[in-house]
Design a protein around this motif. Structure first.
Motif, mmCIF file in Angstrom:
data_model
loop_
_atom_site.group_PDB
_atom_site.id
_atom_site.type_symbol
_atom_site.label_atom_id
_atom_site.label_comp_id
_atom_site.label_asym_id
_atom_site.label_seq_id
_atom_site.Cartn_x
_atom_site.Cartn_y
_atom_site.Cartn_z
ATOM 1 N N ILE A 13 -23.141 35.283 -16.719
ATOM 2 C CA ILE A 13 -21.762 34.835 -16.495
ATOM 3 C C ILE A 13 -20.803 35.967 -16.846
ATOM 4 N N THR A 14 -20.028 36.411 -15.867
ATOM 5 C CA THR A 14 -18.982 37.402 -16.127
ATOM 6 C C THR A 14 -17.688 36.645 -16.422
ATOM 7 N N GLY A 15 -16.808 37.268 -17.177
ATOM 8 C CA GLY A 15 -15.537 36.621 -17.505
ATOM 9 C C GLY A 15 -15.720 35.422 -18.422
ATOM 10 N N ALA A 16 -16.661 35.512 -19.357
ATOM 11 C CA ALA A 16 -17.052 34.366 -20.180
ATOM 12 C C ALA A 16 -16.128 34.083 -21.361
ATOM 13 N N THR A 17 -15.083 34.885 -21.558
ATOM 14 C CA THR A 17 -14.257 34.702 -22.751
ATOM 15 C C THR A 17 -12.989 33.897 -22.532
ATOM 16 N N SER A 18 -12.687 33.541 -21.298
ATOM 17 C CA SER A 18 -11.465 32.764 -21.074
ATOM 18 C C SER A 18 -11.559 31.972 -19.775
ATOM 19 N N GLY B 298 -17.950 40.033 -20.918
ATOM 20 C CA GLY B 298 -16.503 40.159 -20.941
ATOM 21 C C GLY B 298 -16.159 41.483 -21.581
ATOM 22 N N ARG B 299 -14.888 41.775 -21.688
ATOM 23 C CA ARG B 299 -14.473 43.049 -22.269
ATOM 24 C C ARG B 299 -14.400 43.002 -23.789
ATOM 25 N N ARG B 300 -14.208 41.831 -24.374
ATOM 26 C CA ARG B 300 -13.976 41.705 -25.823
ATOM 27 C C ARG B 300 -15.241 41.294 -26.560
ATOM 28 N N ALA B 301 -15.880 42.256 -27.207
ATOM 29 C CA ALA B 301 -17.127 41.997 -27.934
ATOM 30 C C ALA B 301 -16.939 40.953 -29.026
ATOM 31 N N ASP B 302 -15.789 40.945 -29.707
ATOM 32 C CA ASP B 302 -15.551 39.985 -30.780
ATOM 33 C C ASP B 302 -15.496 38.551 -30.257
ATOM 34 N N ILE C 113 -18.304 33.220 -29.389
ATOM 35 C CA ILE C 113 -18.782 32.184 -28.467
ATOM 36 C C ILE C 113 -20.284 31.986 -28.625
ATOM 37 N N ALA C 114 -21.016 33.081 -28.748
ATOM 38 C CA ALA C 114 -22.480 33.035 -28.798
ATOM 39 C C ALA C 114 -23.032 32.594 -30.154
ATOM 40 N N ALA C 115 -22.230 32.664 -31.193
ATOM 41 C CA ALA C 115 -22.702 32.474 -32.572
ATOM 42 C C ALA C 115 -23.508 31.192 -32.797
ATOM 43 N N ASP D 273 -17.270 46.335 -18.930
ATOM 44 C CA ASP D 273 -16.160 46.471 -17.994
ATOM 45 C C ASP D 273 -16.777 46.364 -16.597
ATOM 46 N N VAL D 274 -16.518 45.262 -15.907
ATOM 47 C CA VAL D 274 -17.174 45.035 -14.620
ATOM 48 C C VAL D 274 -16.720 45.995 -13.521
ATOM 49 N N THR D 275 -15.692 46.802 -13.792
ATOM 50 C CA THR D 275 -15.285 47.796 -12.795
ATOM 51 C C THR D 275 -16.112 49.077 -12.902
ATOM 52 N N ASP D 276 -16.969 49.167 -13.912
ATOM 53 C CA ASP D 276 -17.816 50.341 -14.145
ATOM 54 C C ASP D 276 -19.241 50.022 -13.691
#
Length: 99
Positions: A13-18, A39-43, A48-50, A62-65
């Protein structure tokens, strides 16, 4: 607890933080399925995964890379052995008029 009505699938799942990505992530993991969540924010990903142990694999990317995308997929395959469902939700939208 695994929902026996559905086989255990592995999601990427991409974009999983919001937004929709976050809601999908919560639903998938609550059903007992597995997910590589990106997602871009590791924190935010770690938070979420905890509660889901090895069933949730947080991957900051970064999905643009293109190289970063390849590495994220490789990490997911190494961790889970397969990906059954891709939910490519990362992105931004904008609404407005053009004059």
């Amino acid at each position: 607890m695994t929902n026996t009505a559905h086989p255990t699938r592995t999601w990427f799942i991409t974009g999983a933080t919001s937004g929709f990505g976050l809601e999908l992530t919560k639903a998938v993991l609550a059903r007992g399925e597995r997910a590589a969540i990106t997602g871009r924010r590791a924190d935010r990903l770690a938070a979420i995964a905890a509660d889901f142990g090895d069933r949730a694999l947080p991957i900051a990317v970064d999905v643009t890379d293109a190289t970063a995308r390849d590495n994220a997929v490789a990490q997911a395959l190494q961790h889970f052995g397969r990906i059954d469902v891709l939910a490519n939700i990362a992105g931004r939208g904008s609404v407005g008029g053009v004059v």
